[in-house]
Design a protein around this motif. Structure first.
Motif, PDB file in Angstrom:
ATOM      1  N   THR A  72      74.467 -34.334 -37.832  1.00  0.00           N
ATOM      2  CA  THR A  72      74.470 -35.219 -36.562  1.00  0.00           C
ATOM      3  C   THR A  72      73.366 -35.207 -35.720  1.00  0.00           C
ATOM      4  O   THR A  72      72.751 -34.049 -35.545  1.00  0.00           O
ATOM      5  CB  THR A  72      75.845 -34.738 -36.071  1.00  0.00           C
ATOM      6  N   SER A  73      72.935 -36.375 -35.242  1.00  0.00           N
ATOM      7  CA  SER A  73      72.017 -36.389 -34.090  1.00  0.00           C
ATOM      8  C   SER A  73      72.283 -37.525 -33.230  1.00  0.00           C
ATOM      9  O   SER A  73      72.179 -38.764 -33.606  1.00  0.00           O
ATOM     10  CB  SER A  73      70.765 -36.412 -34.751  1.00  0.00           C
ATOM     11  N   LYS A  74      72.883 -37.194 -32.132  1.00  0.00           N
ATOM     12  CA  LYS A  74      73.272 -38.182 -31.137  1.00  0.00           C
ATOM     13  C   LYS A  74      74.080 -39.212 -31.407  1.00  0.00           C
ATOM     14  O   LYS A  74      75.277 -38.932 -31.627  1.00  0.00           O
ATOM     15  CB  LYS A  74      71.854 -38.967 -30.451  1.00  0.00           C
ATOM     16  N   MET A  75      73.657 -40.401 -31.787  1.00  0.00           N
ATOM     17  CA  MET A  75      74.738 -41.298 -32.206  1.00  0.00           C
ATOM     18  C   MET A  75      74.889 -41.463 -33.618  1.00  0.00           C
ATOM     19  O   MET A  75      75.671 -42.195 -34.094  1.00  0.00           O
ATOM     20  CB  MET A  75      74.116 -42.949 -31.628  1.00  0.00           C
ATOM     21  N   PHE A  76      74.126 -40.823 -34.541  1.00  0.00           N
ATOM     22  CA  PHE A  76      73.871 -41.102 -35.988  1.00  0.00           C
ATOM     23  C   PHE A  76      74.584 -39.610 -36.646  1.00  0.00           C
ATOM     24  O   PHE A  76      74.369 -38.340 -36.349  1.00  0.00           O
ATOM     25  CB  PHE A  76      72.583 -41.112 -36.244  1.00  0.00           C
ATOM     26  N   GLU A  77      75.493 -39.903 -37.715  1.00  0.00           N
ATOM     27  CA  GLU A  77      75.896 -38.848 -38.650  1.00  0.00           C
ATOM     28  C   GLU A  77      75.857 -39.050 -40.172  1.00  0.00           C
ATOM     29  O   GLU A  77      76.115 -40.466 -40.532  1.00  0.00           O
ATOM     30  CB  GLU A  77      77.247 -38.453 -38.233  1.00  0.00           C
ATOM     31  N   ILE A  78      75.289 -38.240 -40.942  1.00  0.00           N
ATOM     32  CA  ILE A  78      75.228 -38.753 -42.446  1.00  0.00           C
ATOM     33  C   ILE A  78      75.828 -37.325 -43.159  1.00  0.00           C
ATOM     34  O   ILE A  78      75.445 -36.443 -42.674  1.00  0.00           O
ATOM     35  CB  ILE A  78      74.014 -39.168 -42.724  1.00  0.00           C
TER      36      ILE A  78
END
Length: 251
Positions: A68-74
């Motif tokens: 996860t990174s700020k607005m992003f998740e994979i």
């Protein structure tokens, strides 16, 4: 055609792995660790959108691995039972902006149907789904999500003769409301879909409430518990799943 399917499988795998590799080469291990999401849940049985996912009510272990990174998740979510009859592995990617969240999920619980890396439309066990969700502010915690499968195993026979098999575009819409430790949900399918055994009609498929509680283990650690009561007026995909009570522990 085979080469095209292999390229698609390779592309999806790289789309998941490359961001992790790029990040790991640019920042320290401690920073990477702070962005890793590693969780697991043990459930009494696995119910998904109102229907029991496994053939019989058996406990499932459900891990998540994500970056996860700020607005992003994979990441990847999975579920496995304890008798060796069920396995699900679902990569996903999501972007959140304010109250809006957009997600692409690659479902695969039909591992018996084809190789995991087979993405050929009429053979694959994968189902690609696009989702858009909204979560309201704490002053009015109403949520709504729209989820539509647009590629893969989600097929229906439009004539009843097996001569007109088409993409079903199975859609699930859910309204939710959070009130303290309780979360209420109301889910329905607007047309014939996976959730209604592909009958061409609107049906309510998932209504209920989840209660959560933190069980204090030590001074600094509590174990999250949940219990969910589910009613499916349609009877579920197999037409016999009307009521469920599911218990879960998150680690």
């Amino acid at each position: 055609m085979k080469n095209r399917n292999r390229l698609l499988a390779a592309f999806l795998t790289l789309a998941f792995l490359l961001p992790l590799a790029k990040v790991s080469g640019q920042i320290s291990d401690s920073v990477i660790a702070s962005h890793l999401k590693i969780t697991a849940e043990l459930v009494s049985h696995y119910v998904w959108r109102g229907s029991m996912a496994t053939g019989s009510p058996t406990p499932n272990f459900q891990p998540t691995l994500a970056y996860t990174s700020k607005m992003f998740e994979i990441g990847v979510w999975g579920s496995t039972d304890f008798v060796g009859t069920y396995k699900e592995v679902d990569p996903y990617v999501s972007v959140t902006g304010g109250p809006i969240k957009v997600t692409l999920t690659d479902y695969n619980w039909n591992l018996y149907r084809a190789s995991y890396f087979n993405y050929k439309a009429n053979e694959t066990g994968h189902m690609l789904e696009g989702s858009v969700g909204y979560t309201g502010p704490a002053s009015f915690p109403l949520s709504i999500s729209w989820n539509t499968m647009f590629y893969g195993f989600d097929k229906k026979d439009t004539t009843g003769t097996d001569k007109s098999i088409k993409q079903a575009y199975s859609t699930y819409i859910e309204l939710g409301y959070a009130y303290g430790p309780a979360s209420f949900f109301f889910g329905f399918s607007p047309w014939g879909s996976y959730y209604t055994a592909y009958r061409n009609e609107f049906e309510v498929v998932n209504v209920g409430v989840t209660l959560t509680k933190a069980l204090k283990i030590t001074k600094d650690y509590s174990l999250p518990l949940r219990s969910t009561f589910i009613v499916n007026p349609s009877g579920g995909y197999n037409r016999g799943d009307y009521v469920h009570l599911v218990f879960g522990i998150t680690f």
